[in-house]
Write a protein that holds these residues in place. Structure first.
Motif, PDB file in Angstrom:
ATOM      1  N   LYS A   3      31.158  69.461  -0.052  1.00  0.00           N
ATOM      2  CA  LYS A   3      30.147  69.653   0.979  1.00  0.00           C
ATOM      3  C   LYS A   3      29.124  70.699   0.552  1.00  0.00           C
ATOM      4  O   LYS A   3      27.937  70.516   0.722  1.00  0.00           O
ATOM      5  N   LEU A   4      29.588  71.787  -0.025  1.00  0.00           N
ATOM      6  CA  LEU A   4      28.706  72.863  -0.459  1.00  0.00           C
ATOM      7  C   LEU A   4      27.769  72.375  -1.567  1.00  0.00           C
ATOM      8  O   LEU A   4      26.576  72.628  -1.527  1.00  0.00           O
ATOM      9  N   ILE A   5      28.287  71.640  -2.508  1.00  0.00           N
ATOM     10  CA  ILE A   5      27.472  71.112  -3.602  1.00  0.00           C
ATOM     11  C   ILE A   5      26.433  70.143  -3.059  1.00  0.00           C
ATOM     12  O   ILE A   5      25.266  70.218  -3.402  1.00  0.00           O
ATOM     13  N   ALA A   6      26.839  69.256  -2.158  1.00  0.00           N
ATOM     14  CA  ALA A   6      25.909  68.295  -1.575  1.00  0.00           C
ATOM     15  C   ALA A   6      24.829  69.017  -0.779  1.00  0.00           C
ATOM     16  O   ALA A   6      23.653  68.676  -0.863  1.00  0.00           O
ATOM     17  N   LEU A   7      25.209  70.024  -0.017  1.00  0.00           N
ATOM     18  CA  LEU A   7      24.253  70.765   0.773  1.00  0.00           C
ATOM     19  C   LEU A   7      23.259  71.495  -0.137  1.00  0.00           C
ATOM     20  O   LEU A   7      22.056  71.462   0.097  1.00  0.00           O
ATOM     21  N   CYS A   8      23.713  72.121  -1.196  1.00  0.00           N
ATOM     22  CA  CYS A   8      22.827  72.834  -2.115  1.00  0.00           C
ATOM     23  C   CYS A   8      21.879  71.876  -2.818  1.00  0.00           C
ATOM     24  O   CYS A   8      20.714  72.196  -3.015  1.00  0.00           O
ATOM     25  N   ALA A   9      22.340  70.709  -3.170  1.00  0.00           N
ATOM     26  CA  ALA A   9      21.469  69.722  -3.805  1.00  0.00           C
ATOM     27  C   ALA A   9      20.382  69.293  -2.830  1.00  0.00           C
ATOM     28  O   ALA A   9      19.222  69.130  -3.205  1.00  0.00           O
ATOM     29  N   PHE A  10      20.727  69.146  -1.562  1.00  0.00           N
ATOM     30  CA  PHE A  10      19.754  68.759  -0.552  1.00  0.00           C
ATOM     31  C   PHE A  10      18.733  69.874  -0.337  1.00  0.00           C
ATOM     32  O   PHE A  10      17.550  69.629  -0.210  1.00  0.00           O
ATOM     33  N   CYS A  11      19.184  71.128  -0.359  1.00  0.00           N
ATOM     34  CA  CYS A  11      18.295  72.268  -0.152  1.00  0.00           C
ATOM     35  C   CYS A  11      17.276  72.402  -1.275  1.00  0.00           C
ATOM     36  O   CYS A  11      16.191  72.924  -1.069  1.00  0.00           O
ATOM     37  N   ALA A  12      17.591  71.939  -2.446  1.00  0.00           N
ATOM     38  CA  ALA A  12      16.682  72.045  -3.578  1.00  0.00           C
ATOM     39  C   ALA A  12      15.600  70.969  -3.557  1.00  0.00           C
ATOM     40  O   ALA A  12      14.688  70.987  -4.353  1.00  0.00           O
ATOM     41  N   SER A  13      15.700  70.044  -2.632  1.00  0.00           N
ATOM     42  CA  SER A  13      14.744  68.952  -2.531  1.00  0.00           C
ATOM     43  C   SER A  13      13.333  69.475  -2.281  1.00  0.00           C
ATOM     44  O   SER A  13      13.147  70.428  -1.547  1.00  0.00           O
ATOM     45  N   PRO A  14      12.297  68.841  -2.869  1.00  0.00           N
ATOM     46  CA  PRO A  14      10.930  69.278  -2.636  1.00  0.00           C
ATOM     47  C   PRO A  14      10.533  69.233  -1.162  1.00  0.00           C
ATOM     48  O   PRO A  14       9.616  69.903  -0.758  1.00  0.00           O
ATOM     49  N   ALA A  15      11.220  68.459  -0.337  1.00  0.00           N
ATOM     50  CA  ALA A  15      10.869  68.357   1.075  1.00  0.00           C
ATOM     51  C   ALA A  15      10.991  69.692   1.788  1.00  0.00           C
ATOM     52  O   ALA A  15      10.405  69.889   2.836  1.00  0.00           O
ATOM     53  N   PHE A  16      11.753  70.641   1.237  1.00  0.00           N
ATOM     54  CA  PHE A  16      11.905  71.936   1.869  1.00  0.00           C
ATOM     55  C   PHE A  16      10.852  72.929   1.396  1.00  0.00           C
ATOM     56  O   PHE A  16      10.852  74.070   1.806  1.00  0.00           O
ATOM     57  N   ALA A  17       9.961  72.506   0.533  1.00  0.00           N
ATOM     58  CA  ALA A  17       8.879  73.369   0.093  1.00  0.00           C
ATOM     59  C   ALA A  17       7.937  73.614   1.263  1.00  0.00           C
ATOM     60  O   ALA A  17       7.811  72.774   2.149  1.00  0.00           O
ATOM     61  N   THR A  18       7.283  74.733   1.265  1.00  0.00           N
ATOM     62  CA  THR A  18       6.379  75.030   2.361  1.00  0.00           C
ATOM     63  C   THR A  18       4.917  74.998   1.956  1.00  0.00           C
ATOM     64  O   THR A  18       4.061  75.146   2.816  1.00  0.00           O
ATOM     65  N   GLY A  19       4.625  74.832   0.681  1.00  0.00           N
ATOM     66  CA  GLY A  19       3.227  74.836   0.309  1.00  0.00           C
ATOM     67  C   GLY A  19       2.917  74.301  -1.061  1.00  0.00           C
ATOM     68  O   GLY A  19       3.810  73.917  -1.820  1.00  0.00           O
ATOM     69  N   LEU A  20       1.615  74.269  -1.333  1.00  0.00           N
ATOM     70  CA  LEU A  20       1.101  73.893  -2.645  1.00  0.00           C
ATOM     71  C   LEU A  20       0.153  74.987  -3.106  1.00  0.00           C
ATOM     72  O   LEU A  20      -0.558  75.584  -2.295  1.00  0.00           O
TER      73      LEU A  20
END
Length: 181
Positions: A3-20
């Motif tokens: 679960k922790l590994i899956a959650l961390c992989a999801f957190c690294a997704s570009p969708a969580f970026a806040t800007g350009l």
């Protein structure tokens, strides 16, 4: 542990970026910072951050710039520096087009919207930055962000000619587009 590994992989997704952060060269030289509105247009933000993270926006020109209105860029297929500029603005990316994510956020100065064809569900990679308010676009185009720094750089982007704003000669270019957090 899984679960922790899956959650961390999801957190690294570009969708969580806040800007350009966009580095511009040409008549305009400098950096534009954009705050992305994931809560307003999550699918569009995910698409443009994924393209930016892949380097797809690097060396893409501002192909349509209408003074007093907006500057358009983001054609990763036909808008790369050195390509046939007659085709710039006719392409997208290898990612699928997106369904509109309309909101109540008005098209004011510095707002970033997704460009599209006639079909409201045809946005892909191209986007535009407003020079001035354009409330006639409200509810017609998806808002994805707003400029937080560098509006003077946006204002200096080489303007196009005529009603369509096609840029001739050497267009300004996004030399590097970086996803920020």
């Amino acid at each position: 542990m899984r679960k922790l590994i899956a959650l961390c992989a999801f957190c690294a997704s570009p969708a969580f970026a806040t800007g350009l952060e966009i580095t511009v060269a040409g008549e305009a030289n400098g950096t534009i910072k954009i705050d992305l509105l994931e809560d307003i247009a999550p699918k569009h933000v995910e698409q443009i951050t994924a393209l930016a993270a892949d380097g797809a926006y690097d060396d893409v020109v501002f192909h349509r710039v209408i003074g007093g209105f907006m500057a358009q860029t983001g054609d990763v297929e036909n808008g790369k520096l050195g390509a046939d500029m007659r085709l710039a603005g006719t392409g997208g990316s290898d990612r699928p087009d997106l369904a509109a994510e309309f909101s109540d956020v008005p098209f004011d100065r510095g707002v970033v919207g997704m460009a599209r064809a006639q079909d409201p569900d045809s946005a892909n990679s191209q986007f535009f930055i407003m020079f001035q308010q354009g409330h006639f676009l409200n509810g017609q185009y998806t808002v994805v962000g707003r400029v937080t720094e560098g509006m003077e750089i946006v204002d200096a982007i080489k303007k196009g000619q005529g009603r369509n704003g096609e840029v001739t000669g050497a267009p300004d270019v996004m030399t590097k587009v970086t996803v920020t957090e």
